[in-house]
Enzyme design. Structure first.
Site, PDB file in Angstrom:
ATOM      1  N   HIS A   9      35.379  37.825  39.833  1.00  0.00           N
ATOM      2  CA  HIS A   9      35.733  38.621  38.649  1.00  0.00           C
ATOM      3  C   HIS A   9      36.056  40.069  39.032  1.00  0.00           C
ATOM      4  CE1 HIS A   9      35.230  38.559  34.030  1.00  0.00           C
ATOM      5  NE2 HIS A   9      36.119  39.474  34.376  1.00  0.00           N
ATOM      6  N   GLU A  27      28.988  33.461  34.531  1.00  0.00           N
ATOM      7  CA  GLU A  27      29.049  34.448  35.614  1.00  0.00           C
ATOM      8  C   GLU A  27      27.780  35.285  35.646  1.00  0.00           C
ATOM      9  OE1 GLU A  27      33.911  34.967  35.324  1.00  0.00           O
ATOM     10  OE2 GLU A  27      32.595  36.481  34.460  1.00  0.00           O
ATOM     11  N   ARG A  69      39.835  34.095  31.097  1.00  0.00           N
ATOM     12  CA  ARG A  69      38.449  33.744  30.798  1.00  0.00           C
ATOM     13  C   ARG A  69      38.159  32.358  31.359  1.00  0.00           C
ATOM     14  NH1 ARG A  69      37.995  38.314  30.313  1.00  0.00           N
ATOM     15  NH2 ARG A  69      37.311  39.577  28.520  1.00  0.00           N
TER      16      ARG A  69
END
Length: 318
Positions: free
Chosen positions: A291, A270, A241
């Site tokens: 990601h 994000e 994270r």
């Protein structure tokens, strides 16, 4: 029973507008009499799209207490993910709404990218690709071109922060490359038999890889003091994270050569703001991917099947 998937495009462009394999939602859709899948859903659209739904399926759409109170027909929420931080779980419990997630669907995919980051830092493959694309090898005075230092992973030490399924898989892969693996205790948590303290782990680590959840204990865990305890030749890898790392502190550590580099698949916000300090052009030896660690085609299908298995049981009980 009616289900709505509020952000199906988070599983990849399943409508076929890209070159990636399509995620097959059929196992999930077949659980319900009516299944409506929306590409993405804004906060303003949630109530209208969900008002008649028995089940909401979502990855990143926030379902807070105020929203849940306005959905009297809602019986269950299925997360297209493992983390459940987008749901007000206390409110859902008070309202009798069951919440489901899917664990362990992306373990190998995340571990794979973790090793990819380490391998790229070891071989500097990306930089050497670029040299060839730019014509540098073609102009070399000999058969090889090694403009960036290359090392071997064998014999290097990897410190893991977080030792769940993903951390254990990373350990397995790293061991196959001949690496030494240590597990660092997160300050504030009980010490386990297989762990050493963070102060013991950081000075010996050539790579530090994060596989811990975001909690009060882990937020900003990687800060100025943390980086100064590492070797100047060491690298940080984050596929966990974003907020576990203080991004300004990391940018400074890289620019001042406190550590050698970092590979990140996650950031604190994000998609990131252009003002994120890690996106500045003067931050060296930093590799950022958007990601993607979880997003192998195989992992997506395991996720879909996991959701379908949850929902089959839920529908059968209701």
């Amino acid at each position: 029973m009616r289900a709505v998937f509020l952000d199906a495009d988070t599983l990849g462009n399943w409508q076929g507008k890209s070159n990636q394999p399509l995620a097959d939602l059929t196992p999930l859709a077949n659980c319900f009499e009516q299944f409506d899948a929306y590409s993405l859903t804004t906060p303003e659209e949630v109530i209208e799209r969900s008002k008649d739904a028995d089940v909401i399926i979502t990855n990143k759409v926030v379902l807070n207490a105020d929203t849940l109170k306005q959905l009297p027909n809602l019986k269950a929420i299925q997360l297209a993910a493992t983390g459940m931080n987008n749901i007000d779980l206390d409110a859902a419990k008070r309202l009798g709404i069951q919440c489901f997630n899917v664990a362990d669907y992306s373990t190998f995919a995340v571990a794979q990218l973790t090793l990819q980051f380490m391998l790229n830092f070891a071989t500097r493959a990306c930089e050497h690709y670029q040299l060839t694309a730019q014509g540098a090898w073609q102009k070399s005075r000999m058969f090889t071109l090694t403009d960036f230092p290359i090392m071997e992973l064998e014999g290097k030490t990897l410190a893991l922060i977080g030792y769940g399924n993903i951390g254990k898989k990373v350990e397995q892969l790293a061991t196959a490359f001949g690496m030494n693996v240590v597990v660092a205790n997160i300050p504030g948590r009980p010490m386990r038999d297989n762990q050493i303290t963070m102060d013991e782990a950081l000075p010996q680590a050539d790579f530090v890889s994060l596989h811990c959840p975001l909690t009060e204990e882990t937020k900003d865990l990687l800060n100025k003091d943390f980086f100064h305890k590492m070797k100047s030749t060491a690298y940080v890898i984050n596929t966990a994270r974003g907020p576990v790392i203080n991004e300004q502190n990391l940018a400074t550590a890289l620019k001042e050569k406190v550590i050698a580099g970092a590979g990140l698949d996650v950031l604190s916000v994000e998609p990131p703001s252009p003002n994120n300090p890690l996106l500045a052009a003067d931050v060296p030896n930093l590799a950022i991917t958007p990601h993607i660690a979880w997003a192998s085609h195989e992992a997506k299908q395991r996720l879909i099947q996991g959701m379908a298995d949850n929902m089959k049981g839920f529908v059968a009980d209701n």
